[in-house]
Design a protein around this motif. Structure first.
Motif, PDB file in Angstrom:
ATOM      1  N   ASN B   3       0.852  -1.191   0.000  1.00 37.47           N
ATOM      2  CA  ASN B   3       0.000   0.000   0.000  1.00 37.47           C
ATOM      3  C   ASN B   3       0.892   1.246   0.000  1.00 37.47           C
ATOM      4  O   ASN B   3       1.487   1.613   1.011  1.00 37.47           O
ATOM      5  N   GLU B   4       1.006   1.874  -1.167  1.00 35.43           N
ATOM      6  CA  GLU B   4       1.924   3.009  -1.317  1.00 35.43           C
ATOM      7  C   GLU B   4       1.533   4.166  -0.405  1.00 35.43           C
ATOM      8  O   GLU B   4       2.380   4.877   0.128  1.00 35.43           O
ATOM      9  N   LYS B   5       0.229   4.341  -0.241  1.00 34.40           N
ATOM     10  CA  LYS B   5      -0.237   5.522   0.498  1.00 34.40           C
ATOM     11  C   LYS B   5       0.046   5.423   1.987  1.00 34.40           C
ATOM     12  O   LYS B   5       0.380   6.401   2.639  1.00 34.40           O
ATOM     13  N   TYR B   6      -0.079   4.212   2.525  1.00 32.23           N
ATOM     14  CA  TYR B   6       0.002   4.073   3.978  1.00 32.23           C
ATOM     15  C   TYR B   6       1.277   3.377   4.468  1.00 32.23           C
ATOM     16  O   TYR B   6       1.459   3.229   5.668  1.00 32.23           O
ATOM     17  N   SER B   7       2.139   2.945   3.558  1.00 29.30           N
ATOM     18  CA  SER B   7       3.379   2.307   3.985  1.00 29.30           C
ATOM     19  C   SER B   7       4.434   3.352   4.318  1.00 29.30           C
ATOM     20  O   SER B   7       4.446   4.441   3.743  1.00 29.30           O
ATOM     21  N   ASP B  62      -9.479   1.643  -0.098  1.00 29.66           N
ATOM     22  CA  ASP B  62      -8.107   2.163  -0.189  1.00 29.66           C
ATOM     23  C   ASP B  62      -7.114   1.296   0.587  1.00 29.66           C
ATOM     24  O   ASP B  62      -5.903   1.410   0.401  1.00 29.66           O
ATOM     25  N   PHE B  63      -7.641   0.479   1.475  1.00 24.99           N
ATOM     26  CA  PHE B  63      -6.797  -0.388   2.304  1.00 24.99           C
ATOM     27  C   PHE B  63      -6.860  -1.851   1.892  1.00 24.99           C
ATOM     28  O   PHE B  63      -5.876  -2.578   2.006  1.00 24.99           O
ATOM     29  N   THR B  66      -4.098  -5.166   0.906  1.00 20.53           N
ATOM     30  CA  THR B  66      -2.761  -4.609   0.680  1.00 20.53           C
ATOM     31  C   THR B  66      -1.859  -4.937   1.864  1.00 20.53           C
ATOM     32  O   THR B  66      -2.325  -5.373   2.919  1.00 20.53           O
ATOM     33  N   GLU B  67      -0.554  -4.720   1.649  1.00 19.59           N
ATOM     34  CA  GLU B  67       0.421  -4.820   2.732  1.00 19.59           C
ATOM     35  C   GLU B  67       0.831  -3.410   3.135  1.00 19.59           C
ATOM     36  O   GLU B  67       1.193  -2.587   2.278  1.00 19.59           O
ATOM     37  N   ILE B  68       0.778  -3.138   4.423  1.00 19.05           N
ATOM     38  CA  ILE B  68       1.217  -1.842   4.934  1.00 19.05           C
ATOM     39  C   ILE B  68       2.461  -2.090   5.774  1.00 19.05           C
ATOM     40  O   ILE B  68       2.436  -2.880   6.730  1.00 19.05           O
ATOM     41  N   VAL B  90      -5.983  -6.721   4.959  1.00 22.23           N
ATOM     42  CA  VAL B  90      -4.765  -5.921   5.098  1.00 22.23           C
ATOM     43  C   VAL B  90      -3.766  -6.668   5.969  1.00 22.23           C
ATOM     44  O   VAL B  90      -4.118  -7.229   7.018  1.00 22.23           O
TER      45      VAL B  90
END
Lengths: 338, 200
Positions: B3-7, B62-63, B66-68, B90
């Motif tokens: 997850n580009e936004k939250y990583s 948005d989550f 994904t991998e954060i 997630v």
């Protein structure tokens, strides 16, 4: 200085995470493991601008450098490609915007002795954000303790600590708790405004404090029965008490500029006359009680004290002086006719 | 999929947006639209990411799945809802999720996901669902000074200072006293101390 080895650190890490190059950069977990269990004197670490989130404290107090081979951690810009001995000064994170950010959350970073930390930003809410051992240098770093719990400080130094050119803030505790023989200079220490806490807390004797700005702190410099302290060329702005001591002696307070203190400029609990005050600036009209239990009538007073509006360029934000300031060319210098 | 936004706290120093933001803040500083401590605080805020943030109103999609990695969503108060309640799939890898409620259907790998609260000893303790202290968040500090890690031994009234700080000061005093006693009974050490010019 004898350098042992170079290591490279990024938030995501890379390759085998050994740190021997950017292609094999350590991540935060590998960096922590290295600092706690493997680092040796002379190791130099370049940490790239990024966010490093701690999920436990980093405690390298059991691993120390030496006087000739300290352990070094230097923040560098995100675009740095040079490696090892080829990392140039121009790669360093000298600007606040480029410093790697250690989000310590509820944890802290503790070092052993003989460390050099440069160009780092640290934030957390533990009892300290950063605690360094004996003989350390912390330079061009930012520290912020965001805890709402009293007595949670930002930076604690051991004996012979050197804090230079740092920005320090603490919500509820002291900004810097300085150990014996420590030096705090050229720092911007602000908003340590919890009642009873200080921008700089002197916890032992013999410290040199010079050229710091203390802005909006409950107490600028605080100590209790600590002796032989030099307080030189400071700017105190909007603090409660600028310098607060009980009965300490052997202090030299020279060339300090006091403005807007809400309670006291200098406050001693017991008047102690073997202290030296010279060429300081401030009076009761602008600092409420400039000299509280500090002699103002005999040979021990500051005969060269100056008063009036110091004329900061922008009070509270730009502490440089206007050309018309009464403080320009008014400090103590060499006056022996040489 | 990362997850580009939250990583990594959403801070990517190589992105053009971050570079532009830095330039913008620098220009504001130089043109005196903001003062230094505001500049510095905004830089920190940009890097701090999601700590203390409420993301419950964000879109689950948005989550989802994904991998954060390596982000902090830590909260001040235990058992705080942070994420959209319908978020699923997630995987949080090496994240600080302390005091965060993780919705069912998501995975935590590494990192930390404890719930803690400041107790009367001015230290953080891991708490249970009833907010009763179970163990210190940093037990090694209690071990260092031989302090009890039993929640029953927490002071009944709030301390003014952290119990660790108190113990540390007591240790410094005890060490100094021991050193004085050692030196006082040993003329060689006494001479070394006098010649060194150092205080105890």
């Amino acid at each position: 200085m004898a350098i042992n080895d170079y290591f490279h650190v990024t938030a995501a890490g890379a390759g085998d995470k050994s740190g021997d190059s950017w292609a094999n950069a350590m991540d935060e977990a590998a960096f922590k493991a290295h600092l706690e269990g493997a680092v040796v004197a002379g190791d130099v670490h370049f940490v790239k601008d990024d966010t490093y989130t701690l999920d436990s404290s980093i405690d390298s107090s059991a691993r120390s450098g030496t006087a000739v081979s300290p352990i070094v951690i230097i923040g560098v810009k995100s675009g740095t490609t040079n490696e090892g001995a080829n990392v140039a000064y121009s790669d360093w994170s000298r600007d606040a915007a480029d410093r790697p950010f250690f989000d310590c959350v509820t944890f802290k970073i503790t070092t052993g002795d003989y460390y050099v930390l440069r160009n780092l930003s640290l934030e957390g809410s533990d009892t300290e954000v950063l605690e360094v051992g004996l003989v350390n240098i912390v330079e061009n770093c930012k520290g912020y303790n965001d805890s709402g719990v009293a007595n949670h400080d930002c930076l604690k130094t051991g004996t012979y600590g050197n804090v230079i050119n740092c920005e320090i803030e603490s919500e509820s505790g002291d900004g810097i708790a300085a150990g014996s023989y420590s030096n705090v200079s050229f720092c911007y220490i602000h908003d340590c405004d919890n009642a009873g806490y200080a921008g700089i807390k002197i916890s032992s004797n013999i410290c040199d404090l010079a050229f710091n700005i203390l802005d909006n702190c409950a107490i600028g410099i605080s100590s209790s029965s600590r002796d032989v302290i030099q307080v030189l060329n400071h700017t105190f702005y909007g603090c409660g008490v600028d310098v607060n001591e009980t009965n300490g002696y052997g202090w030299s307070c020279i060339n300090n500029l006091h403005e807007g203190s809400t309670t006291d400029g200098y406050k001693w609990t017991t008047q102690t006359d073997i202290n030296f005050f010279w060429k300081n600036h401030g009076n009761d009209a602008r600092c409420n009680d400039m000299w509280d239990l500090v002699d103002t009538t005999t040979v021990f007073q500051d005969y060269e004290v100056s008063t009036g509006d110091p004329k900061f360029t922008t009070p509270g934000s730009d502490f440089s002086l206007q050309d018309s300031s009464p403080n320009i060319d008014n400090g103590m210098g060499i006056s022996l006719g040489v | 999929m990362i997850n580009e936004k939250y990583s990594y706290n959403g801070y990517n120093p190589e992105s053009q947006a971050v570079k532009n933001k830095k330039v913008e803040l620098k220009q504001k500083l130089l043109s005196k639209q903001i003062i230094y401590k505001e500049y510095s605080a905004q830089i920190s805020a940009m890097k701090r990411g999601f700590k203390y943030m409420d993301l419950t109103k964000e879109l689950a999609k948005d989550f989802n799945n994904t991998e954060i990695i390596g982000s902090s969503f830590a909260q001040r108060e235990p058992f705080t809802d942070v994420f959209p309640s319908d978020m699923t799939g997630v995987t949080f890898i090496n994240c600080n999720l302390n005091n965060c409620n993780i919705p069912v259907g998501n995975t935590v790998e590494g990192g930390t996901n404890k719930h803690h609260k400041t107790q009367n000893d001015c230290e953080e303790w891991v708490v249970d669902a009833q907010l009763k202290p179970i163990e210190p968040l940093s037990p090694e500090r209690y071990d260092k000074f031989g302090l009890s890690k039993n929640p029953k031994d927490i002071s009944a009234t709030p301390l003014i200072e952290s119990i660790i700080g108190i113990a540390e000061k007591e240790k410094v005093k005890a060490d100094r006293k021991a050193k004085i006693l050692e030196v006082a009974g040993n003329p060689t050490l006494l001479d070394e101390l006098i010649n060194s010019g150092k205080e105890l």
